[in-house]
Write a protein that holds these residues in place. Sequence first.
Motif, PDB file in Angstrom:
ATOM      1  N   LYS A  25       0.804  -1.212   0.000  1.00  0.00           N
ATOM      2  CA  LYS A  25       0.000   0.000   0.000  1.00  0.00           C
ATOM      3  C   LYS A  25       0.838   1.263   0.000  1.00  0.00           C
ATOM      4  CE  LYS A  25      -3.791   2.133   2.614  1.00  0.00           C
ATOM      5  NZ  LYS A  25      -4.672   1.993   3.781  1.00  0.00           N
ATOM      6  N   TYR A  26       1.993   1.230   0.685  1.00  0.00           N
ATOM      7  CA  TYR A  26       2.783   2.437   0.853  1.00  0.00           C
ATOM      8  C   TYR A  26       3.992   2.409  -0.081  1.00  0.00           C
ATOM      9  CZ  TYR A  26      -0.015   3.195   5.028  1.00  0.00           C
ATOM     10  OH  TYR A  26      -1.057   3.393   5.892  1.00  0.00           O
ATOM     11  N   PRO A  27       4.111   3.367  -0.991  1.00  0.00           N
ATOM     12  CA  PRO A  27       5.225   3.375  -1.948  1.00  0.00           C
ATOM     13  C   PRO A  27       6.587   3.422  -1.272  1.00  0.00           C
ATOM     14  CG  PRO A  27       3.504   4.920  -2.610  1.00  0.00           C
ATOM     15  CD  PRO A  27       3.150   4.455  -1.235  1.00  0.00           C
ATOM     16  N   GLN A  28       6.707   4.178  -0.161  1.00  0.00           N
ATOM     17  CA  GLN A  28       8.016   4.290   0.483  1.00  0.00           C
ATOM     18  C   GLN A  28       8.477   2.963   1.051  1.00  0.00           C
ATOM     19  OE1 GLN A  28       5.252   5.261   1.800  1.00  0.00           O
ATOM     20  NE2 GLN A  28       5.195   5.080   4.029  1.00  0.00           N
ATOM     21  N   VAL A  29       7.528   2.082   1.425  1.00  0.00           N
ATOM     22  CA  VAL A  29       7.904   0.764   1.927  1.00  0.00           C
ATOM     23  C   VAL A  29       8.513  -0.054   0.801  1.00  0.00           C
ATOM     24  CG1 VAL A  29       7.027  -1.389   2.881  1.00  0.00           C
ATOM     25  CG2 VAL A  29       6.172   0.799   3.751  1.00  0.00           C
ATOM     26  N   ARG A  30       7.883  -0.054  -0.363  1.00  0.00           N
ATOM     27  CA  ARG A  30       8.421  -0.784  -1.506  1.00  0.00           C
ATOM     28  C   ARG A  30       9.776  -0.222  -1.914  1.00  0.00           C
ATOM     29  NH1 ARG A  30       3.142   0.140  -3.449  1.00  0.00           N
ATOM     30  NH2 ARG A  30       3.974   1.505  -5.086  1.00  0.00           N
ATOM     31  N   ARG A  31       9.891   1.098  -1.881  1.00  0.00           N
ATOM     32  CA  ARG A  31      11.148   1.732  -2.299  1.00  0.00           C
ATOM     33  C   ARG A  31      12.303   1.334  -1.389  1.00  0.00           C
ATOM     34  NH1 ARG A  31       9.416   6.516  -2.226  1.00  0.00           N
ATOM     35  NH2 ARG A  31      10.210   7.254  -0.224  1.00  0.00           N
ATOM     36  N   TRP A  32      12.074   1.305  -0.081  1.00  0.00           N
ATOM     37  CA  TRP A  32      13.149   0.987   0.850  1.00  0.00           C
ATOM     38  C   TRP A  32      13.398  -0.508   0.982  1.00  0.00           C
ATOM     39  CZ3 TRP A  32      16.709   4.186   2.572  1.00  0.00           C
ATOM     40  CH2 TRP A  32      16.452   5.565   2.539  1.00  0.00           C
ATOM     41  N   LEU A  33      12.521  -1.327   0.410  1.00  0.00           N
ATOM     42  CA  LEU A  33      12.781  -2.770   0.363  1.00  0.00           C
ATOM     43  C   LEU A  33      13.643  -3.158  -0.833  1.00  0.00           C
ATOM     44  CD1 LEU A  33       9.501  -4.644   1.388  1.00  0.00           C
ATOM     45  CD2 LEU A  33      11.708  -4.634   2.563  1.00  0.00           C
ATOM     46  N   LYS A  77       6.599   6.285   8.430  1.00  0.00           N
ATOM     47  CA  LYS A  77       7.215   7.478   7.866  1.00  0.00           C
ATOM     48  C   LYS A  77       6.896   7.551   6.379  1.00  0.00           C
ATOM     49  CE  LYS A  77      10.989   7.174  11.184  1.00  0.00           C
ATOM     50  NZ  LYS A  77      12.442   7.002  11.393  1.00  0.00           N
ATOM     51  N   THR A  78       6.711   8.734   5.878  1.00  0.00           N
ATOM     52  CA  THR A  78       6.258   8.891   4.490  1.00  0.00           C
ATOM     53  C   THR A  78       7.266   9.619   3.621  1.00  0.00           C
ATOM     54  OG1 THR A  78       5.130  10.958   5.134  1.00  0.00           O
ATOM     55  CG2 THR A  78       3.845   8.916   5.143  1.00  0.00           C
ATOM     56  N   HIS A  79       8.491   9.820   4.126  1.00  0.00           N
ATOM     57  CA  HIS A  79       9.484  10.508   3.290  1.00  0.00           C
ATOM     58  C   HIS A  79      10.149   9.526   2.336  1.00  0.00           C
ATOM     59  CE1 HIS A  79      11.761   9.046   6.781  1.00  0.00           C
ATOM     60  NE2 HIS A  79      12.778   8.921   5.947  1.00  0.00           N
TER      61      HIS A  79
END
Length: 253
Positions: A44-52, A251-253
């Motif tokens: 659901k959260y783009p930042q989670v996918r990005r940091w994975l 966090k959403t950054h």
Amino acid sequence: MCNHKTSLCPLKPLAPKEKQLSMDARKEGLPLETLFSDQVRTCKYPQVRRWLAPFILACSLYFLLWIPVDQPSWVSALIKCQPILCLVVFLWAVAPGGSSTWLLQGALVCSAVGDACLIWPEAFFYGTAAFSVAHLFYLGAFGLTPLQPGLLLCTTLASLTYYSFLLLHLEQGMVLPVMAYGLILNSMLWRSLVWGGSASWGAVLFTFSDGVLAWDTFVYSLPFARLVTMSTYYAAQLLLILSALRNPGLKTH
């Protein structure tokens, strides 16, 4: 709503009512979001996918290079530890702040130390000690309530069955450290199963990975043991860490 900069909100296991709702969802065919909230948050959260992404790349690098185990070096140790260190950064980047996040990061750092030690056979005891401390950090993150002693009895009986066979093949000097590690691992498995969600699947995979490793090391050489051990190990660590996403205040950054 917890502020991610100042929050000290502890991780909370699913309440009995919530677990009942999850069971009802299975029966009634409700959306998967009801059943796998930790994994759904990942999508659901783009930042989670990005940091994975760094974790996935580091895992790919490890399996692509596949440095032989009979060539221990600091380079091979770094490559082996990279996926776990990427998860430390992942938690720092997206998870809510607080004691629970710090405990999970501590578990990952100790796991990375254990991974590095196990590159060299003579550092086996140091690696076992590092992973024991990592499991204690996981225990602290998942807490001791609700107790659910019946579940502890089940995991203990399963562990005793496995270790009763393993002990027959251990040298005398290995019995105490291996049994002590098994006790701590079983405790982590118990608390993760009580916690539920991705943590429970992660703990099961971690236990399976360690079981294959121990059997291959002390009992009988298994085909593809290293591939099975490392793939389930990396998946286990990821699932354990995704349990942090259950907290509000990503966090959403």
